[in-house]
Scaffold this active site. Structure first.
Site, PDB file in Angstrom:
ATOM      1  N   ARG A  48      31.866  51.928  40.226  1.00  0.00           N
ATOM      2  CA  ARG A  48      31.030  53.129  40.380  1.00  0.00           C
ATOM      3  C   ARG A  48      31.088  54.014  39.138  1.00  0.00           C
ATOM      4  NH1 ARG A  48      32.448  54.708  46.677  1.00  0.00           N
ATOM      5  NH2 ARG A  48      31.502  52.881  47.629  1.00  0.00           N
ATOM      6  N   ARG A  52      27.380  59.330  40.620  1.00  0.00           N
ATOM      7  CA  ARG A  52      27.285  60.782  40.819  1.00  0.00           C
ATOM      8  C   ARG A  52      28.302  61.600  40.044  1.00  0.00           C
ATOM      9  NH1 ARG A  52      27.468  60.798  47.173  1.00  0.00           N
ATOM     10  NH2 ARG A  52      28.783  58.978  46.702  1.00  0.00           N
ATOM     11  N   ARG A  61      18.310  60.671  38.664  1.00  0.00           N
ATOM     12  CA  ARG A  61      18.092  60.215  40.027  1.00  0.00           C
ATOM     13  C   ARG A  61      17.447  61.273  40.906  1.00  0.00           C
ATOM     14  NH1 ARG A  61      20.878  57.391  43.527  1.00  0.00           N
ATOM     15  NH2 ARG A  61      19.237  58.201  44.882  1.00  0.00           N
ATOM     16  N   ASP A  97      22.829  48.020  44.641  1.00  0.00           N
ATOM     17  CA  ASP A  97      23.536  48.265  45.900  1.00  0.00           C
ATOM     18  C   ASP A  97      23.692  46.942  46.613  1.00  0.00           C
ATOM     19  OD1 ASP A  97      24.293  50.765  47.829  1.00  0.00           O
ATOM     20  OD2 ASP A  97      23.621  49.036  49.002  1.00  0.00           O
ATOM     21  N   TYR A 172      27.623  45.465  58.142  1.00  0.00           N
ATOM     22  CA  TYR A 172      26.524  46.430  58.130  1.00  0.00           C
ATOM     23  C   TYR A 172      25.403  46.002  59.075  1.00  0.00           C
ATOM     24  CZ  TYR A 172      28.172  49.259  54.184  1.00  0.00           C
ATOM     25  OH  TYR A 172      28.874  50.117  53.382  1.00  0.00           O
TER      26      TYR A 172
END
Length: 368
Positions: A48, A52, A61, A97, A172
């Site tokens: 990552r 962010r 973004r 992702d 998921y």
């Protein structure tokens, strides 16, 4: 459409990996460490690292949904390059992702801010599995294009491709989204093993095809993320999960790039995860690297494993922990420095830059 030598679909008439891809980076510190070869320093990158924690990421973004951002090659390339420019890391990792390939395979899902992937119709029976169709390069053309753009921009800096492992993807799809207990997942796994294996087998096919597309486009290594595997016992992992991860990793054995396998909370699974077929096993922050390498064995490198939360501590504490991990990593036949999980959004980017410089300084060594 033709097929590449690694088994992935390619542009008509083009069966070659992207020019200057893996071959250009074969002697880089990152690839050398993955291959258990000595290099000029311990390579470092961060899971990552594009995200962010970077103000430039938040700016680019703004007002672009996550799945949409993964489908814009120029945007993917820019986001992937941002931490390379800022931190001087030894490898880039493709911005994407883990649910991108299952969305391409026909699963109706969205990545909801603050929640994560949410599946409209969770998997409950064989008909739900049958709706997950095989994918080709045309289904993920934006990934192929993004990788080719990045290989041209990165030069001799390796690009890591990645995908989610079958178990984590299955969780998921069965839960309908993130879960703390994986109760529905385990209920299906234990209660209907045939259906479980059918689901994981289908997801393994999708994952393998997705990674082959990235390799054909020029990535220098791939990482298979099994984020939720730590929810299982070793016996359950070996019975219900390992065969499907092994199928993916074995399918890339002749691809010519290192294969990394990573999960969270997997201390008791490290031996089994290594046996699944990776060249490098990622280790979270809970297990010292010298202990981990005894479990994984001498035939695989390790990756890790600074606790992401330690990056919020005063610098002397961070420095001491980096030095400890480098020291423990010397027990492994190859060590790629990383965090034990992903960069947290609130992390100060300047600390990451300092960590990279420190790793390079402390681990510098002559190479014949």
């Amino acid at each position: 459409m033709t097929t590449t030598t690694t088994g992935g679909a390619a542009r008509d008439g083009d069966t070659r990996p992207s020019a200057g891809g893996a071959s250009r980076t074969a002697d880089s510190p990152f690839v050398r460490a993955c291959r258990r070869r000595p290099g000029p320093h311990t390579p470092v990158w961060f899971m990552r690292q594009a995200g962010r924690s970077l103000p430039e990421y938040r700016e680019i973004r703004a007002n672009v949904a996550m799945l949409e951002s993964c489908r814009r090659p120029e945007l993917v390339a820019e986001i992937t390059l941002q931490p390379v420019r800022r931190h001087g890391v030894d490898a880039a990792i493709l911005f994407s992702d883990i649910v991108v390939p299952v969305a391409a395979a026909g699963v109706d899902l969205d990545i909801v801010p603050g929640t994560g992937p949410v599946v409209a119709e969770p998997v409950r029976d064989r008909a739900d599995i049958d709706r997950i169709r095989p994918i080709t390069v045309e289904d993920v053309r934006y990934v192929d294009e993004a990788v080719r753009l990045l290989v041209g921009e990165l030069g001799d800096t390796p690009l890591i491709g990645f995908a989610g492992a079958p178990f984590t993807l299955a969780s998921y799809l069965v839960e309908g989204g993130p879960s703390r207990t994986h109760a529905r997942t385990k209920a299906l796994m234990y209660g209907d093993p045939d259906l479980w294996h059918a689901l994981c087998g289908r997801l393994a096919e999708v994952t393998l095809a997705f990674l082959r597309v990235q390799i054909a486009a020029g990535v220098s290594a791939v990482q298979l993320f099994d984020s939720w595997a730590g929810a299982l016992s070793e016996a359950d992992y070996r019975r219900y999960v390992q065969p499907h991860s092994a199928m993916v990793l074995a399918g890339l054995a002749d691809a010519g790039v290192p294969r990394i396998h990573f999960g969270v909370g997997t201390a008791e699974l490290l031996t089994a995860m290594g046996e699944a077929g990776a060249d490098v096993v990622g280790v979270d922050w809970r297990t010292p690297l010298d202990v981990a390498t005894k479990r994984i064995g001498p035939d695989r490198a390790v990756q890790g494993n600074l606790d992401p939360c330690l990056l919020f501590a005063p610098w002397p504490v961070v420095e001491a922990e980096v030095r400890r991990i480098l020291d423990e990593g010397r027990a492994a036949p190859g060590h790629v420095f990383n965090l034990g999980h992903g960069v947290l959004p609130e992390t100060d980017p300047d600390v990451l830059t300092r960590v990279v410089a420190l790793v390079h300084e402390v681990s510098a060594r002559p190479v014949d």
